[in-house]
Enzyme design. Structure first.
Site, mmCIF file in Angstrom:
data_model
loop_
_atom_site.group_PDB
_atom_site.id
_atom_site.type_symbol
_atom_site.label_atom_id
_atom_site.label_comp_id
_atom_site.label_asym_id
_atom_site.label_seq_id
_atom_site.Cartn_x
_atom_site.Cartn_y
_atom_site.Cartn_z
ATOM 1 N N ASP A 172 40.997 45.310 58.062
ATOM 2 C CA ASP A 172 40.410 44.527 59.019
ATOM 3 C C ASP A 172 40.219 44.842 60.287
ATOM 4 O O ASP A 172 40.927 45.576 60.866
ATOM 5 C CB ASP A 172 41.271 43.069 59.107
ATOM 6 C CG ASP A 172 40.913 42.018 60.095
ATOM 7 O OD1 ASP A 172 39.631 41.325 59.713
ATOM 8 O OD2 ASP A 172 41.458 41.800 60.900
ATOM 9 N N GLU A 193 36.006 46.911 57.439
ATOM 10 C CA GLU A 193 35.228 45.920 58.290
ATOM 11 C C GLU A 193 34.961 46.509 59.619
ATOM 12 O O GLU A 193 35.924 46.174 60.607
ATOM 13 C CB GLU A 193 36.093 44.523 58.069
ATOM 14 C CG GLU A 193 35.218 43.455 58.667
ATOM 15 C CD GLU A 193 36.045 42.436 59.733
ATOM 16 O OE1 GLU A 193 35.042 41.548 60.053
ATOM 17 O OE2 GLU A 193 37.210 42.751 60.040
#
Length: 689
Positions: free
Chosen positions: A310, A363
């Site tokens: 993330d 990401e």
């Protein structure tokens, strides 16, 4: 204090070197026998503490009962305690330099109390009997880059719930989610963070337990069984993992020993003010060992197939979310966090060396170069990167009133300038359907029916564009409301015909994607994608070919205009005919039913091809065609049938005698071109070379 050496204690030595990638085997709470007594050995890292003890159910939470001793000058503490039962609660009582006592959860705990409780729980993870050996055997010879990947992103707490509103447990999720995903044609489930977290509203992105699956849905071995059943059904499991920051909860990593232990000490690097979280200090070897071990833990102990990392951009840049005066350039004068870069390279190298078939997914929302290239050539070492540029452009384009799409045609085509620069995943994730951004169906302009048609063509384009796919739960049946983590999805919408048919469409196009290698086999070069027409901005239409390694192909046409086009012509490779194999305008999907069926190829040059096909293009539609092999039959027009093989002026007078306008002939081929191989044959020949 004797300094720890490699010979004395290898795990401890490697931990301080930043290369203990399985630190969970040493730290935390583990069954241990000492002096004939069976008990548990506890270890933790607290370099600034003056004293540490273990408190819990087993010693009535008395700080003096189970003191820990310092076993390295790097700040590692250890204690043995007997009489501890499975699921006993415990914490570390840490005395700071100023004499304050902090009660902290175990950073390496394998299990935790269900919120609002914050204690760690003792549990032995050994003993689960895995039954997914066939899955891992299959993965050994699996080339993920040249294979289909269609991901269903899920928040386990709000996919479905019991009628009373209680959360499904891991067992119930396995029973309902896995067959649903399998039936829909997805290859992977991506789970939003299940690493233990205290606050439901963080969706799991503010983690306090990096080695514990959240107890909201059950016990650790229940989660093992969930993953096991996914694998037995042929479904891979990807989990979101958050190494970029952690919350300022008193029981967590926040100022763990009273100092900046896991976080940076530098005030210009230590905190994300807009998130209210602390940032890991990637320059500390112990923090690197901790984080790499966490990723390795999920792959090894829970058989997780992929780690989606993330907020990578927040790790890479010193100025992320900061004003100019709030950050200091690195040693080279740049804004890159060199320590985070080194950490990410070490992370990916460690996991992929040990588990080559694992997926490491970034990401990453910027244009950082070579995210999916190996560290040895200067890359970050990920397998895949979310294509946030494509996502932002496409959602912006799809949200426009079609009147303005002609002036924004580049949003539709620009992604092909960089489509092969990384190994991409095309995401329509949870972040795009919350906080006032609207659900995917509600991003579409127009009246009710137009919204559904617009969403179908959007998904048709997405599924045929190079890159792996990801769709967030609820979008497959066009949920109108934004995602709400506090309730289940709006399954009641299946009572409405349009939503049921959207669900049928997504299932159909998912399986079409799986069944056709040209849709996923070559995604790293122009060999697998070729434009037919990318410049018809006035009519909001693009057309292109997807090609597999055998040379088989699908021709795709996308019409993003709410106006249909009659007799629309595109150039195609030579074939006997083309047959429409899928149309988003099919009535079974909620369309108007304008279908083409089998289309004859004609000798009319178009788009650099010697032949073309004429199509009836429905409004807001995506059409898929396959070539039909065989000898092409030439269909004569009525005028051509009356022609006399003489002079051109006789042909003209013949037309005049029949009171018909002369037929405009297709441009004559040059002699050299007539002898040359058609484009498709040229490409096949080039591939063989």
């Amino acid at each position: 204090m004797v300094k720890v050496t490699k010979k004395d204690n290898l795990p401890l030595y490697l931990f301080h070197q930043g290369t203990n990638y399985k630190a969970y085997e040493f730290f935390g709470a583990h069954p241990h026998k000492k002096g004939g007594a069976q008990g548990v050995v506890f270890r933790t890292w607290a370099p600034a503490a003056t004293a540490v003890s273990v408190v819990g159910d087993f010693n009535e939470w008395q700080p003096e009962a189970t003191s820990m001793k310092l076993i390295s000058d790097g700040g590692v503490w250890e204690a043995f305690a007997a009489g501890i039962k499975p699921f006993d609660n415990y914490k570390f009582c840490i005395t700071t330099a100023n004499g304050t006592q902090l009660y902290k959860s175990d950073p390496f705990a394998f299990h935790a109390e269900t919120r609002p409780g914050t204690a760690s729980k003792y549990i032995d993870l050994s003993g689960y009997s895995w039954e997914d050996s066939e899955w891992f055997e299959k993965k050994q010879g699996f080339n993920v880059y040249h294979s289909p990947m269609n991901i269903y992103e899920v928040h386990l707490g709000s996919w479905r719930r019991y009628e009373d509103g209680n959360l499904f447990d891991y067992g119930k999720l396995a029973a309902e989610l896995i067959p649903y995903v399998k039936d829909m044609g997805y290859t992977h489930i991506e789970i939003m963070p299940i690493t233990e977290y205290p606050y439901d509203g963080s969706w799991g992105y503010q983690v306090t337990g990096y080695f514990a699956p959240t107890s909201r849905y059950g016990q650790p071995k229940d989660f093992m069984n969930f993953v096991d059943q996914c694998h037995q059904a042929g479904i891979g499991v990807i989990m979101d993992w958050v190494p970029g920051h952690f919350p300022k909860d008193e029981n967590g990593l926040y100022e763990f020993d009273g100092s900046s232990c896991y976080e940076y000490d530098d005030p210009q690097k230590k905190e994300h003010e807009q998130w209210g979280t602390r940032i890991f200090d990637y320059g500390k070897n112990e923090v690197v060992s901790f984080l790499v071990s966490s990723a390795m833990f999920w792959v090894e102990k829970y058989h997780i197939d992929g780690i989606r990392v993330d907020a990578v951009a927040s790790m890479l840049y010193l100025d992320y979310g900061r004003e100019q005066w709030q950050w200091t350039p690195n040693s080279k004068g740049g804004k890159e966090n060199l320590e985070a870069v080194a950490f990410l390279r070490k992370l990916n190298s460690a996991v992929l060396t040990e588990h080559p078939s694992a997926l490491m997914i970034a990401e990453e929302s910027t244009s950082w170069p070579m995210v999916t290239k190996p560290p040895i050539v200067g890359g970050l070492g990920f397998n895949f990167k979310w294509n946030m540029g494509w996502m932002n452009d496409m959602l912006s384009y799809a949200s426009l009133d079609p009147v303005f799409r002609a002036y924004n045609h580049d949003k539709l085509t620009f992604s092909m300038f960089y489509a092969f620069s990384e190994n991409f995943i095309l995401p329509i994730s949870h972040d795009e359907v919350v906080h006032g951004k609207c659900s995917l169906i509600n991003k579409m302009p127009g009246e009710y029916d137009q919204k559904f048609a617009g969403m179908r063509v959007f998904l048709g384009f997405m599924m045929s564009h190079p890159g792996k796919k990801l769709l967030f739960m609820g979008q497959e049946f066009a949920q109108f409301s934004e995602w709400n983590y506090q309730t289940e999805l709006d399954w009641c919408l299946f009572d409405f015909d349009k939503h049921q048919k959207m669900h049928d469409f997504v299932r159909a196009i998912n399986h079409f994607y799986l069944d056709n290698a040209c849709m996923w086999q070559i995604e790293d070069s122009w060999d697998g994608f070729k434009w037919i027409s990318h410049d018809d901005h006035a009519q909001n239409i693009v057309s292109f070919r997807r090609i597999d390694e055998k040379g088989d192909e699908v021709v795709v046409l996308c019409n993003f205009c709410p106006v249909g086009r009659k007799d629309y012509r595109i150039g195609v490779p030579d074939a006997a005919a083309y047959i429409e194999v899928l149309s988003t305008d099919d009535t079974s999907f909620g369309g108007t039913g304008i279908l083409n069926g089998k289309v004859r190829v004609e000798d009319i040059e178009m788009h650099d091809f010697h032949q073309s096909i004429e199509l009836q293009v429905p409004p807001l539609s995506c059409l898929f065609f396959k070539p039909v092999a065989g000898k092409r039959e030439h269909k004569k027009t009525e005028v051509e049938a009356k022609k006399v093989p003489e002079a051109e002026d006789h042909e003209q007078s013949s037309a005049e005698q029949t009171n018909e306008k002369p037929i405009k002939k297709a441009p004559a081929r040059k002699k050299a071109a007539a002898k040359a191989d058609p484009p498709a044959k040229k490409e096949k020949a080039a591939k063989k070379k």
